[in-house]
Write a protein that holds these residues in place. Sequence first.
Motif, PDB file in Angstrom:
ATOM      1  N   ALA A  88     -62.330  18.545  25.182  1.00 39.03           N
ATOM      2  CA  ALA A  88     -63.426  19.250  25.954  1.00 39.03           C
ATOM      3  C   ALA A  88     -63.012  20.841  26.420  1.00 39.03           C
ATOM      4  CB  ALA A  88     -63.302  18.294  27.215  1.00 39.03           C
ATOM      5  N   GLY A  89     -64.120  21.230  26.988  1.00 38.65           N
ATOM      6  CA  GLY A  89     -63.703  22.693  27.461  1.00 38.65           C
ATOM      7  C   GLY A  89     -64.433  23.768  26.609  1.00 38.65           C
ATOM      8  N   VAL A  90     -65.149  24.682  27.400  1.00 40.89           N
ATOM      9  CA  VAL A  90     -65.922  25.766  26.668  1.00 40.89           C
ATOM     10  C   VAL A  90     -64.951  26.896  26.744  1.00 40.89           C
ATOM     11  CG1 VAL A  90     -67.642  27.448  26.867  1.00 40.89           C
ATOM     12  CG2 VAL A  90     -68.396  25.014  27.547  1.00 40.89           C
ATOM     13  N   ARG A  91     -64.399  27.130  27.495  1.00 44.28           N
ATOM     14  CA  ARG A  91     -63.179  28.288  27.263  1.00 44.28           C
ATOM     15  C   ARG A  91     -61.970  28.160  26.528  1.00 44.28           C
ATOM     16  NH1 ARG A  91     -63.991  29.362  33.665  1.00 44.28           N
ATOM     17  NH2 ARG A  91     -66.258  29.713  33.611  1.00 44.28           N
ATOM     18  N   TYR A  92     -61.701  26.725  26.369  1.00 44.21           N
ATOM     19  CA  TYR A  92     -60.518  26.463  25.552  1.00 44.21           C
ATOM     20  C   TYR A  92     -60.948  26.545  24.290  1.00 44.21           C
ATOM     21  CZ  TYR A  92     -56.489  24.128  23.841  1.00 44.21           C
ATOM     22  OH  TYR A  92     -55.264  23.607  23.202  1.00 44.21           O
ATOM     23  N   SER A  93     -62.129  26.560  23.805  1.00 44.63           N
ATOM     24  CA  SER A  93     -62.665  26.488  22.405  1.00 44.63           C
ATOM     25  C   SER A  93     -62.549  27.997  21.762  1.00 44.63           C
ATOM     26  CB  SER A  93     -64.012  26.111  22.175  1.00 44.63           C
ATOM     27  OG  SER A  93     -65.010  26.848  22.708  1.00 44.63           O
ATOM     28  N   LEU A  94     -62.350  28.954  22.810  1.00 44.72           N
ATOM     29  CA  LEU A  94     -62.108  30.277  22.151  1.00 44.72           C
ATOM     30  C   LEU A  94     -60.664  30.476  21.834  1.00 44.72           C
ATOM     31  CD1 LEU A  94     -64.254  32.177  25.017  1.00 44.72           C
ATOM     32  CD2 LEU A  94     -64.918  31.734  22.623  1.00 44.72           C
ATOM     33  N   GLU A  95     -59.808  29.623  22.416  1.00 43.07           N
ATOM     34  CA  GLU A  95     -58.407  29.761  22.299  1.00 43.07           C
ATOM     35  C   GLU A  95     -57.921  28.807  20.983  1.00 43.07           C
ATOM     36  OE1 GLU A  95     -56.304  28.801  25.871  1.00 43.07           O
ATOM     37  OE2 GLU A  95     -57.782  29.728  27.079  1.00 43.07           O
ATOM     38  N   ASN A  96     -58.470  27.718  20.901  1.00 42.59           N
ATOM     39  CA  ASN A  96     -57.948  26.593  19.772  1.00 42.59           C
ATOM     40  C   ASN A  96     -58.949  25.854  19.262  1.00 42.59           C
ATOM     41  OD1 ASN A  96     -56.319  24.869  18.235  1.00 42.59           O
ATOM     42  ND2 ASN A  96     -55.609  23.860  20.107  1.00 42.59           N
ATOM     43  N   PRO A  97     -59.887  26.808  18.413  1.00 42.88           N
ATOM     44  CA  PRO A  97     -60.933  26.094  17.745  1.00 42.88           C
ATOM     45  C   PRO A  97     -60.656  25.175  16.914  1.00 42.88           C
ATOM     46  CG  PRO A  97     -60.322  28.147  16.828  1.00 42.88           C
ATOM     47  CD  PRO A  97     -59.783  28.297  18.070  1.00 42.88           C
ATOM     48  N   GLN A  98     -59.579  24.935  16.197  1.00 42.54           N
ATOM     49  CA  GLN A  98     -59.322  23.798  15.293  1.00 42.54           C
ATOM     50  C   GLN A  98     -59.183  22.527  16.061  1.00 42.54           C
ATOM     51  OE1 GLN A  98     -58.803  24.833  11.896  1.00 42.54           O
ATOM     52  NE2 GLN A  98     -59.321  22.680  11.585  1.00 42.54           N
ATOM     53  N   ALA A  99     -58.872  22.677  17.422  1.00 36.91           N
ATOM     54  CA  ALA A  99     -58.755  21.236  17.927  1.00 36.91           C
ATOM     55  C   ALA A  99     -59.922  20.609  17.969  1.00 36.91           C
ATOM     56  CB  ALA A  99     -58.132  21.631  19.416  1.00 36.91           C
ATOM     57  N   TYR A 100     -61.290  21.621  17.985  1.00 33.09           N
ATOM     58  CA  TYR A 100     -62.338  20.892  18.125  1.00 33.09           C
ATOM     59  C   TYR A 100     -62.989  20.413  17.110  1.00 33.09           C
ATOM     60  CZ  TYR A 100     -62.430  22.898  22.782  1.00 33.09           C
ATOM     61  OH  TYR A 100     -62.017  23.321  24.353  1.00 33.09           O
ATOM     62  N   LEU A 101     -62.652  20.914  15.662  1.00 30.24           N
ATOM     63  CA  LEU A 101     -62.925  20.676  14.497  1.00 30.24           C
ATOM     64  C   LEU A 101     -62.358  19.323  14.226  1.00 30.24           C
ATOM     65  CD1 LEU A 101     -62.698  23.820  12.202  1.00 30.24           C
ATOM     66  CD2 LEU A 101     -64.705  22.846  13.325  1.00 30.24           C
ATOM     67  N   ASN A 102     -60.918  18.927  14.414  1.00 31.35           N
ATOM     68  CA  ASN A 102     -60.307  17.735  14.300  1.00 31.35           C
ATOM     69  C   ASN A 102     -60.765  16.713  15.111  1.00 31.35           C
ATOM     70  OD1 ASN A 102     -58.647  19.385  12.513  1.00 31.35           O
ATOM     71  ND2 ASN A 102     -56.788  19.619  14.184  1.00 31.35           N
ATOM     72  N   SER A 103     -60.964  17.031  16.476  1.00 31.45           N
ATOM     73  CA  SER A 103     -61.494  15.917  17.418  1.00 31.45           C
ATOM     74  C   SER A 103     -63.098  15.758  17.220  1.00 31.45           C
ATOM     75  CB  SER A 103     -60.953  16.094  18.714  1.00 31.45           C
ATOM     76  OG  SER A 103     -61.277  15.132  19.708  1.00 31.45           O
ATOM     77  N   ASN A 104     -63.758  16.679  17.422  1.00 33.62           N
ATOM     78  CA  ASN A 104     -65.027  16.508  17.870  1.00 33.62           C
ATOM     79  C   ASN A 104     -65.916  16.170  16.500  1.00 33.62           C
ATOM     80  OD1 ASN A 104     -64.136  17.194  20.543  1.00 33.62           O
ATOM     81  ND2 ASN A 104     -65.550  18.814  20.613  1.00 33.62           N
ATOM     82  N   LEU A 105     -65.505  16.818  15.241  1.00 37.33           N
ATOM     83  CA  LEU A 105     -66.211  16.624  14.085  1.00 37.33           C
ATOM     84  C   LEU A 105     -65.473  15.543  13.456  1.00 37.33           C
ATOM     85  CD1 LEU A 105     -67.276  20.287  13.188  1.00 37.33           C
ATOM     86  CD2 LEU A 105     -68.590  18.610  14.453  1.00 37.33           C
ATOM     87  N   SER A 106     -64.191  15.864  12.936  1.00 35.91           N
ATOM     88  CA  SER A 106     -63.620  14.841  12.006  1.00 35.91           C
ATOM     89  C   SER A 106     -63.331  13.575  12.700  1.00 35.91           C
ATOM     90  CB  SER A 106     -62.310  15.205  11.569  1.00 35.91           C
ATOM     91  OG  SER A 106     -62.310  16.439  10.840  1.00 35.91           O
ATOM     92  N   GLY A 107     -62.995  13.478  14.050  1.00 36.38           N
ATOM     93  CA  GLY A 107     -62.921  12.318  14.632  1.00 36.38           C
ATOM     94  C   GLY A 107     -64.252  11.501  14.860  1.00 36.38           C
ATOM     95  N   PHE A 108     -65.181  12.235  15.199  1.00 38.06           N
ATOM     96  CA  PHE A 108     -66.696  11.735  15.207  1.00 38.06           C
ATOM     97  C   PHE A 108     -66.987  11.083  13.969  1.00 38.06           C
ATOM     98  CE2 PHE A 108     -71.313  11.687  15.961  1.00 38.06           C
ATOM     99  CZ  PHE A 108     -71.450  10.646  16.869  1.00 38.06           C
ATOM    100  N   LEU A 109     -66.827  11.603  13.018  1.00 37.88           N
ATOM    101  CA  LEU A 109     -67.102  11.210  11.502  1.00 37.88           C
ATOM    102  C   LEU A 109     -66.291   9.913  11.207  1.00 37.88           C
ATOM    103  CD1 LEU A 109     -68.452  11.320   8.700  1.00 37.88           C
ATOM    104  CD2 LEU A 109     -66.472  12.734   7.951  1.00 37.88           C
ATOM    105  N   ASN A 110     -65.210   9.643  11.674  1.00 40.41           N
ATOM    106  CA  ASN A 110     -64.462   8.451  11.522  1.00 40.41           C
ATOM    107  C   ASN A 110     -64.760   7.215  12.606  1.00 40.41           C
ATOM    108  OD1 ASN A 110     -62.584   9.599   9.813  1.00 40.41           O
ATOM    109  ND2 ASN A 110     -61.178  10.417  11.486  1.00 40.41           N
ATOM    110  N   ILE A 111     -65.489   7.744  13.382  1.00 45.50           N
ATOM    111  CA  ILE A 111     -66.065   6.607  14.394  1.00 45.50           C
ATOM    112  C   ILE A 111     -67.569   6.224  13.726  1.00 45.50           C
ATOM    113  CG2 ILE A 111     -67.257   6.200  16.550  1.00 45.50           C
ATOM    114  CD1 ILE A 111     -64.491   6.115  16.858  1.00 45.50           C
ATOM    115  N   LEU A 112     -68.110   7.107  13.161  1.00 38.37           N
ATOM    116  CA  LEU A 112     -69.207   6.793  12.307  1.00 38.37           C
ATOM    117  C   LEU A 112     -69.103   5.885  11.205  1.00 38.37           C
ATOM    118  CD1 LEU A 112     -71.356  10.169  12.734  1.00 38.37           C
ATOM    119  CD2 LEU A 112     -71.945   8.029  13.883  1.00 38.37           C
ATOM    120  N   GLU A 113     -68.087   6.134  10.412  1.00 40.70           N
ATOM    121  CA  GLU A 113     -67.910   5.626   9.175  1.00 40.70           C
ATOM    122  C   GLU A 113     -67.313   3.888   9.541  1.00 40.70           C
ATOM    123  OE1 GLU A 113     -67.402   6.279   5.371  1.00 40.70           O
ATOM    124  OE2 GLU A 113     -69.058   7.020   6.271  1.00 40.70           O
TER     125      GLU A 113
END
Length: 345
Positions: A88-113
Amino acid sequence: MKILVTGAAGFIGAHCVLRLMRDGHQVIGLDNFNAYYDPQLKHDRVRWVRGQVGDFQIARVDLADAAAVDALFVRECPQVVIHLAAQAGVRYSLENPQAYLNSNLSGFLNILESCRHHPVEHLIYASSSSVYGANQHTPYTVHDDVNHPLSLYAATKKANELMAHSYSYLFGIPCTGLRFFTVYGPWGRPDMSPIQFARAITEGLPLKLFNYGMHQRDFTYIDDIVESIARLTVHPPHTHPDWDREHPDAGSSMAPWCLFNIGGHHPVELKTYLALMEKHLGQKAIVELLPLQPGDVLNTCADTDDLAQATGFQPRIELDEGLGRFIAWYRDYYPTACRPRAVRG
């Protein structure tokens, strides 16, 4: 029903688990207890829930671990998945974008699969009001296009909606996306404004108020969030064979997929919000007025007519009442527990 709640030790997740168990559902939790903020708060939330309704199982699993997520589905066979885990967090995504790819994209793909290979009756997942981005046509409605996100966090949430739609269409997974609007209440995250503001006011620290306190937020009390989730859980979306491909509606589909705004539909200026905080705390804030920050949306206001039509419910707890409940919890919890991070405003 047997329900898997991801992010079960999180702010919304813990409240959701409590409500679902009180409603008689069997709940399995998933959380990775990461250190985005002090994990002690997450453990305390779990103890709070167990103190109310007894023990519940919570698996310590990282969403990015596809094998572990799949194994949990194989072992538990949930009927419904409520996916609340995310970076979560809008401003933190400016500091650590990789965390958002790992959790929000890869993690969600694993839930969908996992929902694809171990079919569920309903997948509910958390989106965000931040997807509205540069759109200033308020109140925000799910029937408007949202193609101009202003932060990576918002972009990942928009991507989640698109990913869910593709899996719903291809594999028949009933998917409901919930766009939450500025959720607050007891057990909230320490990087969110209620705890940040309360700490600054009570400890006499400077409080950063961005956009000079003039932007508005549609604050939504946590009990209204979980009431909405509980009602939607038992109402999965159906296919819409009459959906018009030539005039597509952005909030529905020919697939069993839909979106809802979950918001208080009464936006409040941050200056007013701060004044209410001062009233409940009985102290004045030391305020530093600053310009709007990159990634922040100017104003938010939710159109919740679709939610009311589907569930007969709209968020109803006024900000003054909700902040009073929050401050009572804050005074009780924080004298002996972990301290929040530095003020961000």
